[in-house]
Design a protein around this motif. Structure first.
Motif, PDB file in Angstrom:
ATOM      1  N   GLU A  45       0.833  -1.201   0.000  1.00  0.00           N
ATOM      2  CA  GLU A  45       0.000   0.000   0.000  1.00  0.00           C
ATOM      3  C   GLU A  45       0.869   1.253   0.000  1.00  0.00           C
ATOM      4  OE1 GLU A  45      -3.008   0.146   3.038  1.00  0.00           O
ATOM      5  OE2 GLU A  45      -3.602  -1.927   2.654  1.00  0.00           O
ATOM      6  N   GLN A  81       3.698   5.809  -5.589  1.00  0.00           N
ATOM      7  CA  GLN A  81       3.514   5.953  -7.034  1.00  0.00           C
ATOM      8  C   GLN A  81       2.445   7.003  -7.346  1.00  0.00           C
ATOM      9  OE1 GLN A  81       2.691   1.958  -8.360  1.00  0.00           O
ATOM     10  NE2 GLN A  81       4.852   1.412  -8.457  1.00  0.00           N
ATOM     11  N   VAL A  82       1.384   7.013  -6.555  1.00  0.00           N
ATOM     12  CA  VAL A  82       0.337   8.019  -6.746  1.00  0.00           C
ATOM     13  C   VAL A  82       0.905   9.414  -6.468  1.00  0.00           C
ATOM     14  CG1 VAL A  82      -1.850   8.903  -5.825  1.00  0.00           C
ATOM     15  CG2 VAL A  82      -1.608   6.469  -6.307  1.00  0.00           C
ATOM     16  N   GLY A  83       1.680   9.544  -5.400  1.00  0.00           N
ATOM     17  CA  GLY A  83       2.299  10.832  -5.077  1.00  0.00           C
ATOM     18  C   GLY A  83       3.217  11.301  -6.188  1.00  0.00           C
ATOM     19  N   SER A  84       3.979  10.391  -6.754  1.00  0.00           N
ATOM     20  CA  SER A  84       4.877  10.732  -7.860  1.00  0.00           C
ATOM     21  C   SER A  84       4.078  11.181  -9.077  1.00  0.00           C
ATOM     22  CB  SER A  84       5.742   9.522  -8.209  1.00  0.00           C
ATOM     23  OG  SER A  84       6.557   9.799  -9.316  1.00  0.00           O
ATOM     24  N   ALA A  85       2.986  10.488  -9.369  1.00  0.00           N
ATOM     25  CA  ALA A  85       2.134  10.873 -10.503  1.00  0.00           C
ATOM     26  C   ALA A  85       1.524  12.254 -10.272  1.00  0.00           C
ATOM     27  CB  ALA A  85       1.037   9.832 -10.715  1.00  0.00           C
ATOM     28  N   ILE A  86       1.134  12.547  -9.035  1.00  0.00           N
ATOM     29  CA  ILE A  86       0.570  13.866  -8.714  1.00  0.00           C
ATOM     30  C   ILE A  86       1.632  14.949  -8.899  1.00  0.00           C
ATOM     31  CG2 ILE A  86      -0.268  15.306  -6.812  1.00  0.00           C
ATOM     32  CD1 ILE A  86      -1.854  12.831  -5.851  1.00  0.00           C
ATOM     33  N   ASP A  87       2.862  14.682  -8.472  1.00  0.00           N
ATOM     34  CA  ASP A  87       3.943  15.654  -8.656  1.00  0.00           C
ATOM     35  C   ASP A  87       4.189  15.918 -10.141  1.00  0.00           C
ATOM     36  OD1 ASP A  87       4.275  15.929  -5.939  1.00  0.00           O
ATOM     37  OD2 ASP A  87       5.969  14.521  -5.821  1.00  0.00           O
ATOM     38  N   THR A  88       4.178  14.869 -10.949  1.00  0.00           N
ATOM     39  CA  THR A  88       4.361  15.027 -12.393  1.00  0.00           C
ATOM     40  C   THR A  88       3.223  15.852 -12.983  1.00  0.00           C
ATOM     41  OG1 THR A  88       5.507  12.903 -12.512  1.00  0.00           O
ATOM     42  CG2 THR A  88       4.624  13.774 -14.577  1.00  0.00           C
ATOM     43  N   SER A  93       3.895   1.559  -1.164  1.00  0.00           N
ATOM     44  CA  SER A  93       4.504   1.678  -2.480  1.00  0.00           C
ATOM     45  C   SER A  93       3.507   2.265  -3.480  1.00  0.00           C
ATOM     46  CB  SER A  93       4.982   0.306  -2.960  1.00  0.00           C
ATOM     47  OG  SER A  93       5.472   0.386  -4.277  1.00  0.00           O
ATOM     48  N   ALA A  94       2.259   1.790  -3.416  1.00  0.00           N
ATOM     49  CA  ALA A  94       1.226   2.312  -4.315  1.00  0.00           C
ATOM     50  C   ALA A  94       0.980   3.797  -4.042  1.00  0.00           C
ATOM     51  CB  ALA A  94      -0.067   1.514  -4.162  1.00  0.00           C
ATOM     52  N   LEU A  95       0.956   4.173  -2.759  1.00  0.00           N
ATOM     53  CA  LEU A  95       0.774   5.580  -2.421  1.00  0.00           C
ATOM     54  C   LEU A  95       1.942   6.423  -2.914  1.00  0.00           C
ATOM     55  CD1 LEU A  95      -0.712   5.371   1.189  1.00  0.00           C
ATOM     56  CD2 LEU A  95      -1.871   6.110  -0.893  1.00  0.00           C
TER      57      LEU A  95
END
Length: 123
Positions: free
Chosen positions: A43, A49-56, A45-47
């Protein structure tokens, strides 16, 4: 009355049996906790990845927020090298599109000369 050894006199190794039962229960709990830990790590790790996508996404939105990307205009003129007959300057009020401008004749310079006049001033 205290018992020095479990199962003394019965011939059974009750002490080993109790140790194995405790160990089995402990192993089951450890596996359960390890499974929970693995789930939490997935979970997390998934969060991440979501945080990284939001930053992008934020970075992309900030780039698109640049007013100059949408207000600037670029004028391109197709002219033969050495035969430039006009220039164009644009600003943010220029309309998008393609335009054709035909120049039929280029103005030529001319000079008009007049006869010199004599002007006398008297005092």
């Amino acid at each position: 009355m205290s018992i020095g050894s479990l199962g003394a006199g019965s011939g059974l190794d009750l002490e080993s049996l109790v140790k194995e039962m405790v160990s089995a229960q402990k192993d089951a709990k450890v596996r359960l906790y390890q499974t929970q830990i693995n789930g939490y790590e997935a979970e997390l790790s998934a969060l991440g990845q979501v945080g990284s996508a939001i930053d992008t996404f934020k970075s992309t939105v900030q780039t698109l927020n640049d007013e100059d990307l949408f207000t600037g205009r670029d004028a391109k003129i197709a002219q033969k090298e050495g035969e430039e007959v006009m220039s164009i300057t644009t600003d943010n009020t220029a309309s998008n599109g393609s335009y054709s401008i035909d120049i039929n004749q280029v103005a030529k310079g001319s000079r008009v000369m007049s006869a010199p006049e004599c002007v006398y001033f008297r005092r």
